[in-house]
Design a protein around this motif. Sequence first.
Motif, PDB file in Angstrom:
ATOM      1  N   TYR A 127      39.997  49.016  50.986  1.00 30.09           N
ATOM      2  CA  TYR A 127      41.392  48.506  50.620  1.00 30.09           C
ATOM      3  C   TYR A 127      41.781  49.019  49.282  1.00 30.09           C
ATOM      4  O   TYR A 127      43.031  48.998  48.992  1.00 30.09           O
ATOM      5  CB  TYR A 127      41.855  46.993  50.942  1.00 30.09           C
ATOM      6  CG  TYR A 127      40.760  46.026  50.246  1.00 30.09           C
ATOM      7  CD1 TYR A 127      39.898  45.469  51.319  1.00 30.09           C
ATOM      8  CD2 TYR A 127      40.655  45.655  49.088  1.00 30.09           C
ATOM      9  CE1 TYR A 127      39.114  44.374  50.945  1.00 30.09           C
ATOM     10  CE2 TYR A 127      39.973  45.002  48.562  1.00 30.09           C
ATOM     11  CZ  TYR A 127      38.971  44.443  49.449  1.00 30.09           C
ATOM     12  OH  TYR A 127      38.086  43.261  48.949  1.00 30.09           O
ATOM     13  N   VAL A 128      40.660  48.872  48.240  1.00 29.76           N
ATOM     14  CA  VAL A 128      40.928  49.607  46.994  1.00 29.76           C
ATOM     15  C   VAL A 128      41.291  51.008  46.951  1.00 29.76           C
ATOM     16  O   VAL A 128      42.110  51.283  46.353  1.00 29.76           O
ATOM     17  CB  VAL A 128      39.837  49.156  46.058  1.00 29.76           C
ATOM     18  CG1 VAL A 128      40.195  49.716  44.659  1.00 29.76           C
ATOM     19  CG2 VAL A 128      39.566  47.528  45.798  1.00 29.76           C
ATOM     20  N   THR A 129      40.432  51.833  47.827  1.00 29.25           N
ATOM     21  CA  THR A 129      40.737  53.264  47.733  1.00 29.25           C
ATOM     22  C   THR A 129      42.159  53.516  48.504  1.00 29.25           C
ATOM     23  O   THR A 129      42.657  54.421  47.926  1.00 29.25           O
ATOM     24  CB  THR A 129      39.638  53.847  48.812  1.00 29.25           C
ATOM     25  OG1 THR A 129      38.380  53.149  48.516  1.00 29.25           O
ATOM     26  CG2 THR A 129      39.666  55.384  48.611  1.00 29.25           C
ATOM     27  N   MET A 130      42.336  52.768  49.400  1.00 30.46           N
ATOM     28  CA  MET A 130      43.787  52.798  49.947  1.00 30.46           C
ATOM     29  C   MET A 130      45.160  52.565  49.095  1.00 30.46           C
ATOM     30  O   MET A 130      45.931  53.231  48.960  1.00 30.46           O
ATOM     31  CB  MET A 130      43.881  52.201  51.289  1.00 30.46           C
ATOM     32  CG  MET A 130      45.339  52.137  51.694  1.00 30.46           C
ATOM     33  SD  MET A 130      45.248  51.871  53.586  1.00 30.46           S
ATOM     34  CE  MET A 130      46.871  51.402  53.921  1.00 30.46           C
ATOM     35  N   GLU A 140      44.790  52.909  45.848  1.00 31.26           N
ATOM     36  CA  GLU A 140      44.964  54.076  44.853  1.00 31.26           C
ATOM     37  C   GLU A 140      45.790  55.075  45.770  1.00 31.26           C
ATOM     38  O   GLU A 140      46.459  55.893  45.219  1.00 31.26           O
ATOM     39  CB  GLU A 140      43.597  54.360  44.573  1.00 31.26           C
ATOM     40  CG  GLU A 140      43.279  54.879  43.256  1.00 31.26           C
ATOM     41  CD  GLU A 140      41.883  54.699  42.690  1.00 31.26           C
ATOM     42  OE1 GLU A 140      41.376  55.963  42.678  1.00 31.26           O
ATOM     43  OE2 GLU A 140      41.548  53.747  42.481  1.00 31.26           O
ATOM     44  N   ALA A 141      45.242  55.351  47.062  1.00 34.38           N
ATOM     45  CA  ALA A 141      45.894  56.553  47.520  1.00 34.38           C
ATOM     46  C   ALA A 141      47.499  56.272  47.910  1.00 34.38           C
ATOM     47  O   ALA A 141      48.021  57.402  47.796  1.00 34.38           O
ATOM     48  CB  ALA A 141      45.185  56.734  49.186  1.00 34.38           C
ATOM     49  N   LYS A 142      47.789  55.107  47.876  1.00 36.75           N
ATOM     50  CA  LYS A 142      49.123  54.747  47.847  1.00 36.75           C
ATOM     51  C   LYS A 142      50.061  55.188  46.907  1.00 36.75           C
ATOM     52  O   LYS A 142      51.288  54.903  46.737  1.00 36.75           O
ATOM     53  CB  LYS A 142      49.411  53.475  48.370  1.00 36.75           C
ATOM     54  CG  LYS A 142      49.133  52.772  49.670  1.00 36.75           C
ATOM     55  CD  LYS A 142      48.628  51.210  49.756  1.00 36.75           C
ATOM     56  CE  LYS A 142      49.787  50.484  50.268  1.00 36.75           C
ATOM     57  NZ  LYS A 142      49.528  48.993  50.430  1.00 36.75           N
ATOM     58  N   GLY A 143      49.257  55.538  45.473  1.00 36.01           N
ATOM     59  CA  GLY A 143      50.009  55.706  44.609  1.00 36.01           C
ATOM     60  C   GLY A 143      50.835  54.797  43.815  1.00 36.01           C
ATOM     61  O   GLY A 143      51.706  54.560  42.785  1.00 36.01           O
ATOM     62  N   LEU A 144      49.897  53.523  43.916  1.00 40.06           N
ATOM     63  CA  LEU A 144      50.322  52.362  43.164  1.00 40.06           C
ATOM     64  C   LEU A 144      49.880  52.657  41.609  1.00 40.06           C
ATOM     65  O   LEU A 144      48.955  53.305  41.415  1.00 40.06           O
ATOM     66  CB  LEU A 144      49.816  50.949  43.767  1.00 40.06           C
ATOM     67  CG  LEU A 144      49.884  50.857  45.019  1.00 40.06           C
ATOM     68  CD1 LEU A 144      49.396  49.352  45.721  1.00 40.06           C
ATOM     69  CD2 LEU A 144      51.383  50.592  45.402  1.00 40.06           C
ATOM     70  N   THR A 145      50.293  51.879  40.776  1.00 37.05           N
ATOM     71  CA  THR A 145      49.872  51.915  39.405  1.00 37.05           C
ATOM     72  C   THR A 145      48.637  51.246  39.170  1.00 37.05           C
ATOM     73  O   THR A 145      48.209  50.479  40.059  1.00 37.05           O
ATOM     74  CB  THR A 145      50.868  51.141  38.349  1.00 37.05           C
ATOM     75  OG1 THR A 145      51.093  49.801  38.967  1.00 37.05           O
ATOM     76  CG2 THR A 145      52.341  51.674  38.510  1.00 37.05           C
ATOM     77  N   SER A 146      47.573  51.866  38.128  1.00 34.54           N
ATOM     78  CA  SER A 146      46.457  51.331  38.015  1.00 34.54           C
ATOM     79  C   SER A 146      46.366  49.830  37.872  1.00 34.54           C
ATOM     80  O   SER A 146      45.530  49.315  38.583  1.00 34.54           O
ATOM     81  CB  SER A 146      45.863  52.096  37.132  1.00 34.54           C
ATOM     82  OG  SER A 146      45.638  53.506  37.096  1.00 34.54           O
ATOM     83  N   ARG A 161      50.259  59.944  40.921  1.00 32.72           N
ATOM     84  CA  ARG A 161      50.623  58.897  41.360  1.00 32.72           C
ATOM     85  C   ARG A 161      51.995  59.052  42.070  1.00 32.72           C
ATOM     86  O   ARG A 161      52.126  58.413  43.127  1.00 32.72           O
ATOM     87  CB  ARG A 161      50.814  57.893  40.217  1.00 32.72           C
ATOM     88  CG  ARG A 161      50.819  56.436  40.686  1.00 32.72           C
ATOM     89  CD  ARG A 161      50.955  55.489  39.420  1.00 32.72           C
ATOM     90  NE  ARG A 161      52.353  55.531  38.986  1.00 32.72           N
ATOM     91  CZ  ARG A 161      53.471  55.163  39.492  1.00 32.72           C
ATOM     92  NH1 ARG A 161      53.220  54.586  41.019  1.00 32.72           N
ATOM     93  NH2 ARG A 161      54.646  55.150  39.108  1.00 32.72           N
ATOM     94  N   TRP A 202      51.130  59.352  48.697  1.00 36.66           N
ATOM     95  CA  TRP A 202      51.669  58.849  49.558  1.00 36.66           C
ATOM     96  C   TRP A 202      53.181  59.215  49.733  1.00 36.66           C
ATOM     97  O   TRP A 202      53.646  59.388  51.214  1.00 36.66           O
ATOM     98  CB  TRP A 202      51.954  57.234  49.334  1.00 36.66           C
ATOM     99  CG  TRP A 202      51.521  56.285  50.565  1.00 36.66           C
ATOM    100  CD1 TRP A 202      52.404  55.649  51.276  1.00 36.66           C
ATOM    101  CD2 TRP A 202      50.213  56.108  50.838  1.00 36.66           C
ATOM    102  NE1 TRP A 202      51.893  55.175  52.391  1.00 36.66           N
ATOM    103  CE2 TRP A 202      50.403  55.298  52.201  1.00 36.66           C
ATOM    104  CE3 TRP A 202      48.961  56.504  50.752  1.00 36.66           C
ATOM    105  CZ2 TRP A 202      49.502  54.720  52.983  1.00 36.66           C
ATOM    106  CZ3 TRP A 202      47.855  56.085  51.463  1.00 36.66           C
ATOM    107  CH2 TRP A 202      48.204  55.526  52.480  1.00 36.66           C
ATOM    108  N   PHE A 238      42.679  54.977  57.237  1.00 40.49           N
ATOM    109  CA  PHE A 238      41.216  55.035  56.943  1.00 40.49           C
ATOM    110  C   PHE A 238      40.812  54.651  58.323  1.00 40.49           C
ATOM    111  O   PHE A 238      41.516  54.231  59.236  1.00 40.49           O
ATOM    112  CB  PHE A 238      40.873  54.194  55.883  1.00 40.49           C
ATOM    113  CG  PHE A 238      41.396  54.637  54.413  1.00 40.49           C
ATOM    114  CD1 PHE A 238      40.122  55.224  53.873  1.00 40.49           C
ATOM    115  CD2 PHE A 238      42.313  54.490  53.892  1.00 40.49           C
ATOM    116  CE1 PHE A 238      40.589  55.859  52.696  1.00 40.49           C
ATOM    117  CE2 PHE A 238      43.009  54.754  52.665  1.00 40.49           C
ATOM    118  CZ  PHE A 238      41.870  55.389  52.221  1.00 40.49           C
ATOM    119  N   SER A 281      40.698  48.604  55.234  1.00 40.44           N
ATOM    120  CA  SER A 281      41.466  49.209  54.528  1.00 40.44           C
ATOM    121  C   SER A 281      42.790  48.553  54.150  1.00 40.44           C
ATOM    122  O   SER A 281      43.338  48.829  53.280  1.00 40.44           O
ATOM    123  CB  SER A 281      41.786  50.498  55.057  1.00 40.44           C
ATOM    124  OG  SER A 281      42.886  50.528  56.388  1.00 40.44           O
TER     125      SER A 281
END
Lengths: 284, 325, 329
Positions: free
Chosen positions: B222-225, B227-233, C79, C83, C90, C96
């Motif tokens: 879920y952390v990888t996801m 990140e993949a979602k383009g959320l801010t760090s 960033r 998406w 996943f 996920s």
Amino acid sequence: MPRSPKIIAGGVILVFFILLALVGPVLVDGDPTKTTDVGLAGPSAAHWLGTTQSGQDVLAQVVYGARVSLGVGLLSALIATVLSIVVGLIGGYAGGVVDEVLSLLTNIFLVLPALPLVIVLAGYLPSRGVTSVAAVIAVTGWAWGARVLRAQTLTLRGRDYVQAAKASGERAWRIIFAEILPVEFPVIATSFLATVLAAILAEAGLSFLGLANLSTVSWGTMLYFAQNNQALLVGAWWWFIPPGLCIALIGAGLGLLNFGIDEIANPRLRTVLPKRRKRFGAGR
Amino acid sequence: MRYLLRRLGFYLITAWAAITINFLIPRLMPGDPVDLMVARMNGQIDPDAIAAMKRAFGLTGGSLWSQYWTYLGNLAHGELGRSITMYPTEVSSVIGGALPWTLGLVGIATIISYVIGTGLGVVAAWRRGTWLDSILPATTFLQAVPYFWVALALVMVFGVTLSWLPVSGAYSLDVEPGFTGDFLGSMAYHAILPAITIVVASIADRVMGMRNVMVTTLGEDYVTMAEAKGLTSRRVMWAYAARNAILPNITSFTLSLGFVVGGSVLTEIVFSYPGIGSVLLKAVENEDFPLMQGIFLIISLAVLAANFLADLCYVALDPRTRQEA
Amino acid sequence: MDYLTGSGAVHAVDGVSLTLRRGEILGLAGESGSGKSTLANAVARLLRPPAVVTAGSVTYHRADGSATDLLRMGKQELRRFRWKELAVVFQSAMNSLNPVTTVGSQVDDVLRAHDRSMSTVERRDRAVELLRRVGISADRAKSYPHELSGGMRQRAAIAIALALNPEIIIMDEPTTALDVVVQRDILREIKALREEYGFAVVFITHDLSLLLSMADRIAVMYAGQLVEHGAARDVHDHPRHPYTLGLLRSFPKLRGPREELLGIPGTPPDLRDLPPGCPFHPRCRFAVDACSAEQPELTEVHSGQWAACLAHGPSYGPVPVELSAGGSR
């Protein structure tokens, strides 16, 4: 054994202190309890770490104190580890009601604050020698190890080789001690090291309260006398800084060693990263 | 709710265990505690006190079983026996006078240490592989320092050498205790060094505990996801990784509470803080067994209560525990 | 891409070149450890240390004709790209989805991160709409992942992937953890959604037969290398690489003539210690001496169908009948 810098650093620290306790008294001449006229003198050529209120040599005290502090720590951890092996392995292997009861007991001792219990127990001790203090500390120090070992035993119990031993009619105690125990050695080692530190700290706390044999020199009793003789108010830092520093250093040594073992067991915790800059990682 | 009920049940059993251990210790330890004490005091003891002690220990004759029931009955009325040192003051009132100081000091310091330490642990895990990793060896050192030794060192530096902060007591003797600004200010002023001590001595555990859990959590899908979602760090770090890592971290925090309380009690002694620690020292110095035992019982119950509070936080943070099954 | 280990770098994926066309479904197949997930994560820039991309490029062509290399994008650019253009589903939605927040809020935070102009109400409506589109009722938006069934969770993950209407969705074994019936529903759903939204899919699975009904094109990976790719029908009907053939024959067919179940003997090789020559030769029943010396290159065996096998090269005798157009299935 992989050459981890943490394990090496931790090992060096511990070997240093063990040598200090074993051969230190031969190298440092002087009786730690011998009083002289030069009280509360700062570090000098004659007294490298200065002297106490009654003119005792602090360096000699630190060296002799290592014996008692390490001795209590090791002895106590030994007793606690035996207890945790017995409770953890039997509970984990037997399962059912036996396990329920032993787990409950373990959890109770995990939650109850150790120091107040040790204090009450030590208070009732007719004599406060090294052995009895170590035993009292062990009473409160076994629960963590037991919990970890129980979890480990639960998983091992289902393994094929244990099942095979069971099917071939091996006795339960033989399976526990000959088949399961050796496999758990790394876990036992980690929990032993952590218990040594907890016991050294507990001994220091007890001595600081005056609940140890005050006629023996340990790092804890040094702190007790420093506190009670107002070492602080006269600025005699050389009196109380060394014993506490030694405890923290031993703790750091044990901690680094455990850290290293953990990293081998769980590679995710490893911090070493590639030196190459070209890294298309996760954007950080 | 089932989760909370199960925890509550466990704490009740543990409380009963503490109470029973408290009952058994004087009876199982070698020698009669009263004789032991009388011998140590070289006979300089009030006969009234001896009788009080016998009563306090429930050593009033009768079988062990009936002694146990008398003991439980007394306890139910809040009766912990009478202090030997401050005879005939009730142990409960001696402790009652000291407890608020300890609860205030240790409670606030522990919360500060938890918040700062956990936050640092999150950042240390997030930025692993950078210079922040070089603080790790330092934390193993800090994890092992005795609380009271940190106290001594801080008193030496800030109290004696620099004379910046008061080094003893809970408030200045020239202010009248009461709900006034002066008094509260003096109280806060006196609490600074003891609180810093507790924070310094306990924070390394919090940092390392959170870092290790967090490193594991960072490997979760879920952390990888996130990140993949383009959320801010920042959002990935706090709302996804830390938000989940905090759960196992609360559990290990509650298990370390006993250790924190033990260390804090010794810290109070260095600062002559009028809390449980100072009472404990007095009890030890005077071999005041009823007082010692009362303190053990109260600290145990307080730690259990704190554990339950932590469980409430856990339930609030983890929807899975709220599931009705 | 390499995994850096104590004993040097391991090439997890090596020399793979693939093109994904707009709106198509590309199936990526291979045994576990063949590098298919590593490849997908590298493309999405989700590799974590010790995995690193040491060389290569991922070129993304936008509809307006401009092209960017994903691997050279800055932090902010990446960033914003994520998406919006490329979403990921996943393998296990259990893992996920964030276990401590509601599925609705997990749709919501994508919208909030990428479109600041949307109001709270708009975002909520959009989340409900997306969930409804994949067959999750509106009131379920307030559910936590553990309150949903496995199939529902995977649907929720797909809804989240759709949130920004991306051009590409990478699906990494999206149905492996589900039972067969649910699996079929989800696959049908994915196809329907693809028709509706027109996104392209990289569909990763170890189950080659599943791709036949799903994919337009199929690529097969072995030991970090591409061994065959081509149109789904061609790869299915006339596999040109012995590994592909083995994968196809390792599942019994439900319909059609009975045929020998071949399977593949042995286990995938250790990437730290690849055999010389063709990495597949120790397990290959067509292997000849040359296979252990010469590494085969991908060559176009049939129009649009490429395979990396010496059997199609000049040094090998006649192509085995199973690997030619004659060996039908």
